[in-house]
Design an enzyme around this catalytic site. Structure first.
Site, short mmCIF file in Angstrom:
data_model
loop_
_atom_site.label_atom_id
_atom_site.label_comp_id
_atom_site.label_asym_id
_atom_site.label_seq_id
_atom_site.Cartn_x
_atom_site.Cartn_y
_atom_site.Cartn_z
N CYS A 1 40.77 -55.05 3.20
CA CYS A 1 41.60 -53.94 2.71
C CYS A 1 40.95 -53.24 1.51
O CYS A 1 40.79 -52.03 1.49
CB CYS A 1 42.97 -54.49 2.34
SG CYS A 1 43.99 -53.32 1.48
N CYS B 1 41.75 -50.31 3.97
CA CYS B 1 42.80 -49.39 3.47
C CYS B 1 42.36 -48.54 2.26
O CYS B 1 42.56 -47.32 2.24
CB CYS B 1 44.04 -50.17 3.04
SG CYS B 1 44.31 -51.73 3.86
N LYS C 1 39.30 -46.13 2.81
CA LYS C 1 39.77 -45.20 3.86
C LYS C 1 40.68 -44.13 3.26
O LYS C 1 40.48 -42.94 3.46
CB LYS C 1 40.48 -46.02 4.93
CG LYS C 1 41.12 -45.31 6.07
CD LYS C 1 42.54 -44.86 5.86
CE LYS C 1 43.57 -45.90 5.58
NZ LYS C 1 44.10 -46.62 6.71
N TYR D 1 42.66 -46.88 15.99
CA TYR D 1 43.03 -46.17 14.75
C TYR D 1 41.87 -46.13 13.77
O TYR D 1 41.69 -45.15 13.05
CB TYR D 1 44.33 -46.71 14.16
CG TYR D 1 44.26 -47.90 13.23
CD1 TYR D 1 43.76 -47.77 11.94
CD2 TYR D 1 44.73 -49.15 13.62
CE1 TYR D 1 43.73 -48.84 11.07
CE2 TYR D 1 44.71 -50.22 12.75
CZ TYR D 1 44.20 -50.07 11.48
OH TYR D 1 44.17 -51.13 10.62
N GLU E 1 40.68 -42.61 12.32
CA GLU E 1 40.76 -42.41 10.87
C GLU E 1 39.39 -42.02 10.30
O GLU E 1 39.27 -41.08 9.52
CB GLU E 1 41.25 -43.67 10.17
CG GLU E 1 42.71 -43.93 10.39
CD GLU E 1 43.25 -45.07 9.55
OE1 GLU E 1 44.43 -45.02 9.22
OE2 GLU E 1 42.50 -46.00 9.21
N HIS F 1 65.59 -30.41 -0.53
CA HIS F 1 65.06 -29.17 0.01
C HIS F 1 64.16 -28.49 -1.01
O HIS F 1 64.47 -28.50 -2.19
CB HIS F 1 66.24 -28.26 0.40
CG HIS F 1 65.81 -27.00 1.04
ND1 HIS F 1 65.33 -26.95 2.33
CD2 HIS F 1 65.78 -25.73 0.54
CE1 HIS F 1 65.02 -25.69 2.61
NE2 HIS F 1 65.27 -24.94 1.56
N GLU G 1 63.46 -33.77 5.07
CA GLU G 1 64.89 -33.49 5.27
C GLU G 1 65.14 -33.41 6.78
O GLU G 1 64.43 -32.75 7.52
CB GLU G 1 65.33 -32.22 4.54
CG GLU G 1 64.53 -30.98 4.86
CD GLU G 1 64.95 -29.76 4.04
OE1 GLU G 1 66.15 -29.62 3.76
OE2 GLU G 1 64.08 -28.95 3.70
#
Ligand code: FAD
Ligand code: NA7
Length: 624
Positions: free
Chosen positions: A176, A181, A184, A317, A321, A583, A588
């Site tokens: 990681c 992670c 990346k 993935y 990525e 908003h 939302e």
């Protein structure tokens, strides 16, 4: 526990009982501090089992029942203060066996359950160098070793990075931090800044110079940050008294490992228990030229030169990525896909992710597999020729690239750690280790966590949680297990893609609600018009409870996390509709149209994926 003898007789247990109402210590019971310490230490040293307890405490009764019955009533107030100083524990019972501090009631019962109490009684603990040896200092291993040390155990963690075929290596912390992670996400962020700069002109920013990217600056900055994390991990281990050894570990006996450091020096260590946390490494293709000329994600994040025109092989993935951020840096990127994108993910969303990547400049070569990679010219980068064949016909194609990045899956690092010497069972098909729901292998004193586990999520937070909870169960009297009720992950491609997974065991009738949308921030620059997408999947048979959430849009990871919390709390569609949105945001929830109702099987798992600044929800269920 005694063979033929009563337990108390066998262990010669002594219980020092503090009577319930003694508040005023007698002169005899109130010696000077040093004298008291010596007296307590003598009790510990001269009794194989000693339990400091109170006559009225139910937990003490439990432990006394387990261990002993030879009372020595004492006034307890000052004993307890001194025991606090000596052990960090004021509460009773306070148990010592063979001069080792076991702890209170929960820890004693836990030690009884996991067999370590018996080992202490048999004097076996003295035979081992450590209570626990953790093999692998990645996400899971570090979490587990630190927690075990926190709980007072003598712990060693070994971490060693076998260099890639290109010679790349890195520091403490595992995948990681070093090659997963963290780099990346930082390189994805670099790519996102390019999009922001393009948008900036439309918002009135004027800059004359041609903007260009310097790979080396990015690589150095990212690697410096990783270096600081590596250092932080070392310091944390030292602070917690975990003995960290930078060496490759291999079992030579069920309780003994050989540790080989980078100079080839071998040292041997024993432990009562082991945790395997060795993670995975990228798989190669097994075709001519793959190890000689290609790189993997293990090399990419510290590549000393810009990779140039790149072919990414694989549609996992990791492939998307890496391909995504390289294209975002302005490089010419092609992804070679054997069959489909993101196997195992919702294919509607995977294809939307693919379209989004194509719109952002990534090329896809679909239904081809590489057969050979050869070098046309050496260099940094050099020039490579890739030969590939169609999976549907006899067609053979060739292409020229500066860099070939292989991302066709990862293999568990379990084949060269001497598991045959321990009897630990491994799935021969994939090298993964089956464990029970307490992360215990078929060999009771050996546990496994993280990416090497059979059928578990390969994610950093899952490995960390598993490591911590395992240590607490082993040494803290806890019974809490990892419960992956809801899984959240995300993928950063051109922008980002996230995955949230919830499993449910009830009958479901899916109600699917969806909507395309155009984030406000994309309107002025006029890009990705109505290309973002949201999808909710609800169980009509359970009050329209949300069981799946897909979002393809900006900041997908952040958005997904929030919906993950709502789903974990069991939110229904009505509750989401009734939540007043913030908003203007992408998160939302508004105007989601009902598309269809689908009947599905009783068990399923649902996932949410975030892609390219766009997020997607994946739902895996069998239709009936
Ligand atoms: P690792 O972190 O891999 O640690 C294992 C350690 O053990 C390594 O340091 C290894 O060198 C060492 N080791 C192996 N054998 C020995 C031995 N015999 N002796 C001593 N040491 C040994 N997860 C996420 O949650 N989010 C993400 O965004 C994400 N992105 C990723 C991106 C990429 C490119 C990759 C490859 C992975 C990504 N992951 C992500 C997955 C995540 O990195 C892993 O799930 C996690 O690191 C697993 O932790 P682990 O403790 O099982 O193993
Ligand atoms: P995955 O998820 O195992 O995916 C492997 C990908 O590579 C997938 O797209 C495969 O295509 C492709 N592949 C596999 N072999 C080949 C060959 N020989 N040629 C071309 N393409 C190939 O790998 P990841 O690296 O993303 O992830 C590994 C794990 O780490 C994963 O479970 C994550 O949770 C973390 P296919 O779809 O099989 O045709």
């Amino acid at each position: 526990t005694g063979k033929g003898k009563k337990e108390n007789e066998r262990v010669g247990a002594t219980e020092v009982v503090f009577p319930s109402f003694s508040r005023q210590p007698s002169i005899e019971a109130c010696p000077g501090q040093n004298e008291l310490k010596t007296r307590i230490q003598e009790l510990i040293d001269t009794n194989q089992v000693i339990v400091f307890s109170k006559s009225y405490c139910p937990y003490c009764v439990k432990v006394s029942y387990l261990l002993c019955r030879r009372e020595r009533p004492q006034d307890g107030t000052n004993y307890q203060e001194m025991l606090l100083e000596m052990t960090g524990q004021k509460t009773v019972p306070n148990v010592f066996i063979s001069k080792t501090h076991v702890g209170g009631c929960d820890k004693t019962l836990q030690a009884h359950k996991d067999g370590s109490l018996q080992q202490l009684l048999n004097g076996e603990n003295e035979a081992y160098d450590y209570d626990l040896i953790v093999i692998g200092g990645g996400s899971g291993g570090l979490a587990c070793s630190k927690e075990a040390a926190n709980l007072g155990k003598k712990v060693m963690v070994l971490d060693y990075v076998v260099p890639t075929p290109k010679g790349t290596t890195w520091g403490l912390g595992g995948t990681c931090v070093n090659v997963g992670c963290i780099p990346k996400k930082l390189m994805h962020q670099t790519a996102m800044l390019a999009t922001a700069m393009q948008d900036a002109r439309k918002f009135g920013w004027e800059f004359d110079e041609t903007v260009k990217h310097n790979w080396e600056t990015m690589k150095t900055a990212v690697n410096n940050y990783i270096g600081s994390l590596n250092w932080g991990y070392r310091v944390a281990l030292r602070d917690k008294n975990v003995n960290y050894v930078n060496a490759y570990a291999e079992f030579i006996e069920p309780h003994k490992i050989k540790a080989t450091n980078k100079r080839g020096k071998e040292t041997f260590y024993t432990a009562a228990k082991f945790v395997l946390a060795t993670g995975e490494r990228p798989r190669y293709l097994g075709i001519p030229g793959d190890k000689e000329y290609c790189i993997t994600s293990d090399d990419l994040f510290s590549l000393p030169y810009c990779p140039g025109k790149t072919l990414v092989i694989g549609a996992s993935y990791v492939a998307l990525e890496c391909g995504g951020f390289l294209a975002g840096l302005g490089l010419d990127v092609t992804v070679m896909v054997r069959s489909i994108l993101l196997r195992g993910f919702d294919q509607d969303m995977a294809n939307r992710a693919g379209e989004h990547m194509e719109e952002h400049g990534v090329k896809f070569l679909r239904k081809y597999v590489p057969t050979k990679v050869s070098e046309l010219e050496a260099g940094t980068p050099g020039r490579l020729k890739v030969t590939a064949k169609s999976t549907e016909s006899d067609e053979v194609i060739e292409g020229e690239y500066n860099t070939v990045l292989i991302a066709v899956g990862r293999d568990a690092c379990t084949d060269k750690i001497g598991l045959d010497k321990t009897g630990v069972k491994v799935n021969p098909k994939n090298g993964k280790i089956p464990v029970n729901d307490e992360e215990q292998t078929n060999v009771p004193h050996i546990y496994a966590i993280g990416d090497i586990l059979e059928g578990k999520w390969e994610l950093t937070p899952v490995a960390i949680q598993a490591g911590k909870l395992l240590a607490r169960r082993l040494y803290g009297g806890s019974t809490v297990k990892v419960y992956c009720y809801l899984q959240i992950t995300f993928i950063e491609t051109c922008s980002s893609y996230g995955l949230l997974n919830r499993s449910t065991n009830c009958e479901i009738l899916q109600g699917v609600y969806h909507s395309l949308f155009w984030p406000l921030e994309f309107t002025v620059p006029g890009r990705d018009n109505n290309r973002c997408y949201g999808k909710l999947i609800c169980n009509r048979l359970d009050n329209d409870r949300v069981i799946g959430f897909h979002y393809l849009g900006p900041n997908a990871g952040e958005v997904t996390q929030g919906f993950g919390a709502a789903m974990k709390c069991g939110a229904t569609k009505e509750q989401l509709d009734g939540t007043i949105g913030i908003h203007p945001t992408c998160a939302e929830v508004k105007r989601l149209e009902k598309t269809k109702t689908v009947q599905a099987s009783a068990t399923q798992s649902i996932s949410l994926c975030v892609f390219g600044g766009l997020t997607v929800l994946k739902m895996q269920c069998k239709r009936i």
